[in-house]
Design an enzyme around this catalytic site. Sequence first.
Site, PDB file in Angstrom:
ATOM      1  CD  GLU A 210      -3.063  -0.926   0.129  1.00 10.66           C
ATOM      2  OE1 GLU A 210      -3.025   0.087  -0.600  1.00 10.66           O
ATOM      3  OE2 GLU A 210      -3.940  -1.801   0.021  1.00 10.66           O
ATOM      4  CG  ASP A 355      -5.540  -7.334  -7.701  1.00 13.64           C
ATOM      5  OD1 ASP A 355      -4.545  -7.633  -7.018  1.00 13.64           O
ATOM      6  OD2 ASP A 355      -6.347  -6.461  -7.357  1.00 13.64           O
ATOM      7  CD  GLU A 459     -14.240  -5.765  -1.661  1.00 18.47           C
ATOM      8  OE1 GLU A 459     -13.020  -5.783  -1.438  1.00 18.47           O
ATOM      9  OE2 GLU A 459     -14.790  -4.860  -2.322  1.00 18.47           O
ATOM     10  CD  GLU A 478     -10.254  -2.041  -8.413  1.00 17.04           C
ATOM     11  OE1 GLU A 478      -9.180  -1.862  -7.803  1.00 17.04           O
ATOM     12  OE2 GLU A 478     -11.369  -1.690  -7.950  1.00 17.04           O
ATOM     13  CB  THR A 564      -1.748  -1.170  -9.635  1.00 17.58           C
ATOM     14  OG1 THR A 564      -2.903  -1.985  -9.409  1.00 17.58           O
ATOM     15  CG2 THR A 564      -1.068  -0.862  -8.310  1.00 17.58           C
TER      16      THR A 564
END
Length: 628
Positions: A210, A355, A459, A478, A564
């Site tokens: 993160e 991902d 989710e 996304e 990302t």
Amino acid sequence: MQWRSIVVGLLVLRVLLNCAVWLVFGLGPSWGFDFPIKFSFNLQKLELLNDGERATVKANAWPQHLYDHRNPQAKTCSKINGDSPKKSYLSFFREGRDEYDRKYSSFPDALKVKMRGMARDMFYFGYDNYMQFAFPQDELNPIACEGRGPDVLNPSNININDVLGNYSLTLIDALDTLLVLGNVTEFHRAVKLVIETVSFDKDSTVQVFEANIRILGSLISSHILLTDSRHPFGDIGLKDYDNELLHLAHDLAVRLLPAFENTITGIPYPRVNLKKGVPPDSINETCTAGAGSLLVEFGILSRLIGDSTFEWVARRAVKALWNLRSNETGLLGNVVNIQTGQWVGKQSGLGAGMDSFYEYLLKSYILFGEKEDYRMFSAAYESIQSHLRRGREACNEGEGDPPLYVNVNMFNGQIMNTWIDSLQAFFPGLQVLNGDVENAICLHAFYYAIWKRFGALPERYNWQLQAPDVLFYPLRPELVESTYLLYQATKNPFYLHVGMDILESLEKNTKVRCGYATLHHVVDKSKEDRMESFFLSETCKYLFLLFDEDNPLHKSENKYIFTTEGHVVPIDQRFREKSWEEQFPCEEPHKEPPANISNCERIPEERRFGLPLKSMYMRQIDHMVGLS
């Protein structure tokens, strides 16, 4: 014959349970809306035999792949009728032309301007309230109109503490969005605030992943845009700027390096304390995406400052994970022990925990030109298509259900559960970058269908029951990202309608007194008091770019990709060069020379560059449907 009665009773009970779930969530046997791409997601296709004692699942339907393990080597995709030629994705927009033309074949310029304004206003409503009520804390609580920082009273609250490091997260994460919106003045003010107020000398334990994508990535992106003479945003040079953002990025990266120390495999620990290093009670388990999605930011930093350390540790982690893939399927799991190299989580999928690992294999190749990155991505993509993809071979024709990517056991490819998560909605965008537009269109339609039903993406969504498994929606970007990239690839106005639908849903369902709030429950629309930083750095950015045809990013002669976390990074020749090889030419003699831009000519343009994405084939499609 008592067992026959039991079997019949169980079948009846299952049907009743499915009906109950459908009624509770209002789903019914169909999606309940008119969609130009004709899908039929009826998963329970049971044909009762005459004797009433057996039930068979219709061939090629998803439940068959769930329960029929008699031949695990059999292919999961059905074949198209040999007499019908394969259609291009143009056919997806031609089904039901009258209805499609009426709803989706145009998008007036005035409406585009209106939606662009709504996206801009959405960003500033969140950003301005953050600056007024929350800065210098990390996030805004939009319902209480107050700031949020790390949960110091509960260090085990990793949902908060993995992300919030007491370093003005939301401001840093939103820097380049200000430029995308054309606000150079506020961008300069924000950069000065970061330089004057942010320090990473904090007793904060954060997740390496993160901190890398949200903080390090934004600092690097903003530094490049400030100093690159070829940037598309005009003269944005800041007087007396002395590479302070780059120095901050370097400082943060150095504080993340202890995560790579004392691991037998080279796979990093998941968390570090920014002041003290790896906590003594740190666990030895990490997810594949967390450990394998550092290469873009670390690689750019190495090439900007001429220090190979950061790229080397990130690349070593990627290779270590890659070498642990299954010999049978080529798949990776989602959780690994960093000391033993054993897979703790054997689930292989496209969502949480995996991902961005795939995403960064391709984007690392685009940026750095390392052929090995593209070889890994191609092999991974082939394994995904072979083992995760279920349904018929073609998107919009043939027998069976439309394609879907499921979660499987990495060692044998057998389905492990019947849910997908909202993070998987990034994958159509990645397919666009890889030139696989047909599959991207099809998969995007599946996620948009869910959005249409709930006005958000839950989710987790159970594709067998056609109902949410985990009901919250934290303003994730996304689906918007994939919508934007598909519009860039096809220029089909259908995706503008999708973006408008998403924008209006967010405005209606998530706007509160001081910003936009996480949906706690996508059905009843109850809310949680949190606005994560990616809402401003990604969700609003992609929505604005979708409707802003004349944005400098779209007009620039230079190519860009997004990290990302949605940060803008130029595709630059200097990122294809390693200055340390000039200083130490024998450092890595076993490697082939770095690729240069001309090497990319072997791969179609849409596989190499993020913007623009219209290849000759795509232009031809646009011409045929009169969209150019």
